[in-house]
Design a protein around this motif. Structure first.
Motif, PDB file in Angstrom:
ATOM      1  N   ALA A   4       4.104 -15.712   8.694  1.00 28.81           N
ATOM      2  CA  ALA A   4       4.641 -14.351   8.855  1.00 28.81           C
ATOM      3  C   ALA A   4       3.735 -13.355   8.143  1.00 28.81           C
ATOM      4  N   ILE A   5       3.846 -12.090   8.576  1.00 27.36           N
ATOM      5  CA  ILE A   5       3.151 -10.988   7.912  1.00 27.36           C
ATOM      6  C   ILE A   5       4.216 -10.112   7.258  1.00 27.36           C
ATOM      7  N   ALA A   6       4.182 -10.052   5.943  1.00 25.93           N
ATOM      8  CA  ALA A   6       5.119  -9.188   5.210  1.00 25.93           C
ATOM      9  C   ALA A   6       4.394  -7.906   4.822  1.00 25.93           C
ATOM     10  N   PHE A   7       5.101  -6.797   4.889  1.00 32.83           N
ATOM     11  CA  PHE A   7       4.484  -5.519   4.475  1.00 32.83           C
ATOM     12  C   PHE A   7       5.519  -4.655   3.772  1.00 32.83           C
ATOM     13  N   SER A   8       5.049  -3.786   2.897  1.00 33.04           N
ATOM     14  CA  SER A   8       5.977  -2.898   2.199  1.00 33.04           C
ATOM     15  C   SER A   8       6.332  -1.759   3.140  1.00 33.04           C
ATOM     16  N   GLN A   9       7.616  -1.724   3.516  1.00 30.03           N
ATOM     17  CA  GLN A   9       8.100  -0.783   4.532  1.00 30.03           C
ATOM     18  C   GLN A   9       8.507   0.546   3.886  1.00 30.03           C
ATOM     19  N   ARG A  68       2.216   4.269   6.714  1.00 30.00           N
ATOM     20  CA  ARG A  68       1.859   4.145   8.140  1.00 30.00           C
ATOM     21  C   ARG A  68       0.602   3.305   8.324  1.00 30.00           C
ATOM     22  N   THR A  69      -0.380   3.513   7.461  1.00 28.71           N
ATOM     23  CA  THR A  69      -1.639   2.762   7.554  1.00 28.71           C
ATOM     24  C   THR A  69      -1.390   1.266   7.377  1.00 28.71           C
ATOM     25  N   VAL A  70      -0.562   0.939   6.377  1.00 35.80           N
ATOM     26  CA  VAL A  70      -0.256  -0.467   6.092  1.00 35.80           C
ATOM     27  C   VAL A  70       0.578  -1.081   7.221  1.00 35.80           C
ATOM     28  N   ILE A 123       8.186   2.818   9.459  1.00 38.68           N
ATOM     29  CA  ILE A 123       8.158   2.923   7.996  1.00 38.68           C
ATOM     30  C   ILE A 123       9.440   3.582   7.489  1.00 38.68           C
ATOM     31  N   ARG A 124       9.770   3.342   6.227  1.00 33.72           N
ATOM     32  CA  ARG A 124      10.975   3.917   5.626  1.00 33.72           C
ATOM     33  C   ARG A 124      10.615   4.551   4.285  1.00 33.72           C
ATOM     34  N   PRO A 125      10.083   5.794   4.322  1.00 35.33           N
ATOM     35  CA  PRO A 125       9.590   6.438   3.091  1.00 35.33           C
ATOM     36  C   PRO A 125      10.656   6.599   1.997  1.00 35.33           C
ATOM     37  N   GLY A 126      11.937   6.694   2.397  1.00 35.61           N
ATOM     38  CA  GLY A 126      12.999   6.884   1.397  1.00 35.61           C
ATOM     39  C   GLY A 126      13.852   5.639   1.199  1.00 35.61           C
ATOM     40  N   TYR A 127      13.328   4.475   1.580  1.00 45.88           N
ATOM     41  CA  TYR A 127      14.059   3.196   1.545  1.00 45.88           C
ATOM     42  C   TYR A 127      14.521   2.879   0.114  1.00 45.88           C
ATOM     43  N   ARG A 128      15.833   2.718  -0.070  1.00 40.88           N
ATOM     44  CA  ARG A 128      16.345   2.435  -1.412  1.00 40.88           C
ATOM     45  C   ARG A 128      16.703   0.955  -1.572  1.00 40.88           C
ATOM     46  N   ALA A 129      16.567   0.472  -2.795  1.00 39.04           N
ATOM     47  CA  ALA A 129      16.813  -0.954  -3.062  1.00 39.04           C
ATOM     48  C   ALA A 129      18.217  -1.369  -2.633  1.00 39.04           C
ATOM     49  N   ASP A 130      19.209  -0.485  -2.820  1.00 37.88           N
ATOM     50  CA  ASP A 130      20.586  -0.898  -2.528  1.00 37.88           C
ATOM     51  C   ASP A 130      20.914  -0.869  -1.033  1.00 37.88           C
ATOM     52  N   GLU A 131      19.944  -0.501  -0.194  1.00 38.29           N
ATOM     53  CA  GLU A 131      20.141  -0.601   1.264  1.00 38.29           C
ATOM     54  C   GLU A 131      19.850  -2.013   1.762  1.00 38.29           C
ATOM     55  N   GLY A 147       0.829  -1.210   0.000  1.00 33.01           N
ATOM     56  CA  GLY A 147       0.000   0.000   0.000  1.00 33.01           C
ATOM     57  C   GLY A 147       0.857   1.251   0.000  1.00 33.01           C
ATOM     58  N   THR A 148       1.973   1.216  -0.764  1.00 36.01           N
ATOM     59  CA  THR A 148       2.904   2.352  -0.753  1.00 36.01           C
ATOM     60  C   THR A 148       2.309   3.591  -1.411  1.00 36.01           C
TER      61      THR A 148
END
Ligand code: ATP
Ligand code: FE2
Length: 321
Positions: free
Chosen positions: A66-71, A80-82, A302-310, A8-9
């Motif tokens: 497990a519960i996976a969510f898009s962080q 935040r809602t997700v 949550i990590r709004p600026g989360y980058r793939a290479d992290e 739900g990004t």
């Protein structure tokens, strides 16, 4: 065991269950009444649709591991809602959380859906446009947009001509009737920029069909150039197209031609797995869980600026190993 995934990004609230295969998937897209996506309205939509979306996939709760969510990355209020719903489910079912990077999930579901092993990935969506490839335990970002995502650029152009949202499909239809016009092409090294191109297209006095055609040809040629350079640089032989803009037939065709000329394989997942969807979060959550990657509740912000290479890609071994 099963993993429940929540995405739900941005515009699509979507939940899925993944076991050995996809077991269930249900989505509730948010369609802005006018203009672009309003972050708070999208989050309100997600909150009101949450019960329906989750309960539609929540069969056999005792088998959920497990519960996976898009962080992240994504819009703060939506994320935040997700995350709140994911934490509540994790506590209620007594199973761990898995925090999934949305961009990495696009790549992983694409690999699963196409059977590709080690591709260069063109990830073209609303907010993101990146060329990625696996190197030394991470998805490296070889090149990316320096300003707006290609999809958001197409949507912005469409809005300025009162075309329906999302703009990508409408532009693709109009472009089929158009002739080429020249528009500004911006590739800087391995990076791209779209806002100058979109402004020039908006200001063009040419017939709308021609502007749509010129806009697509220019933007897609830029993407293909960077993808081709990454392919040569990384010495890989597969190209995978993911993200909502990947639905575009012309973009697919241009990439396919480039790959044929280079002797590389090209693939695009089916539509269900291309744009934002819960299946990509459930699947990526499942392979992360299988490699022991879970997220303590107190680290689940949550990590709004989360980058793939992290992301440390613990679930892949080096090619050839
Ligand atoms: P992300 O969070 O990864 O940036 P997103 O939330 O923008 O993704 P996606 O579903 O990956 O969501 O992509 C949506 C975008 O795809 C929209 O900008 C839309 O205009 C674009 N799109 C959809 N279909 C087409 C098409 N046929 N041609 C071009 N663009 C398209
Ligand atoms: Fe996305």
């Amino acid at each position: 065991g099963l993993v429940l995934g929540l995405e739900g990004t941005a515009w699509n609230l979507s939940a899925a269950l993944f076991g050995d295969d996809l077991v269930a998937l249900h989505s509730a897209p948010y369609v802005p009444p006018k203009g672009g996506i309003h972050p708070r309205e999208a989050a309100q939509h997600h909150a009101s649709a949450m019960k329906e979306v989750v309960s539609r996939v929540l069969a056999e709760p005792e088998r959920i591991r497990a519960i996976a969510f898009s962080q992240g990355p994504g819009l703060g209020p939506s994320l935040r809602t997700v995350a709140t719903a994911a934490r509540a489910l994790s506590i209620a079912l007594g199973v761990p959380l898995v925090g999934v990077n949305h961009c990495v999930a696009h790549v992983e579901i694409g690999r699963w859906a196409t059977g590709f092993d080690d591709p260069i990935v063109l990830y073209a969506s609303g907010a993101n446009t990146q060329v990625l490839g696996y190197l030394n335990g991470r998805y490296r970002i070889f090149g990316e947009t320096l300003d707006i995502g290609l999809g958001n650029g197409l949507d912005k152009f469409a809005r300025s001509h009162d075309l329906p949202h999302p703009g990508g499909p409408a532009i693709e239809r109009l472009a089929q009737e158009g002739d080429y016009i020249e528009l500004p092409y911006t590739v800087k090294g391995m990076d791209l920029a779209f806002s100058g191109l979109v402004s020039a297209a908006q200001e063009s006095g040419a017939p709308l069909e021609d502007v749509c055609f010129g806009l697509q040809e220019t933007a897609f040629a830029m993407c293909v150039e960077v993808t081709e350079r990454a392919l040569a640089h990384a010495g890989k032989n597969e190209v995978l197209l993911v993200g909502g803009v990947g639905a575009n037939g012309r973009l697919q065709e241009m990439l396919r031609v480039m790959c044929e000329e280079r002797g590389a394989a090209f693939a695009v997942p089916k539509r269900t797995y291309l744009g934002d969807n819960g299946a990509m979060i459930a699947y990526t959550g499942k392979i992360m869980l299988e490699h022991g990657v879970t997220l303590p509740l107190e680290e689940s912000q949550i990590r709004p600026g989360y980058r793939a290479d992290e992301v440390e890609v613990a679930w892949r071994t080096e090619p050839g190993e």
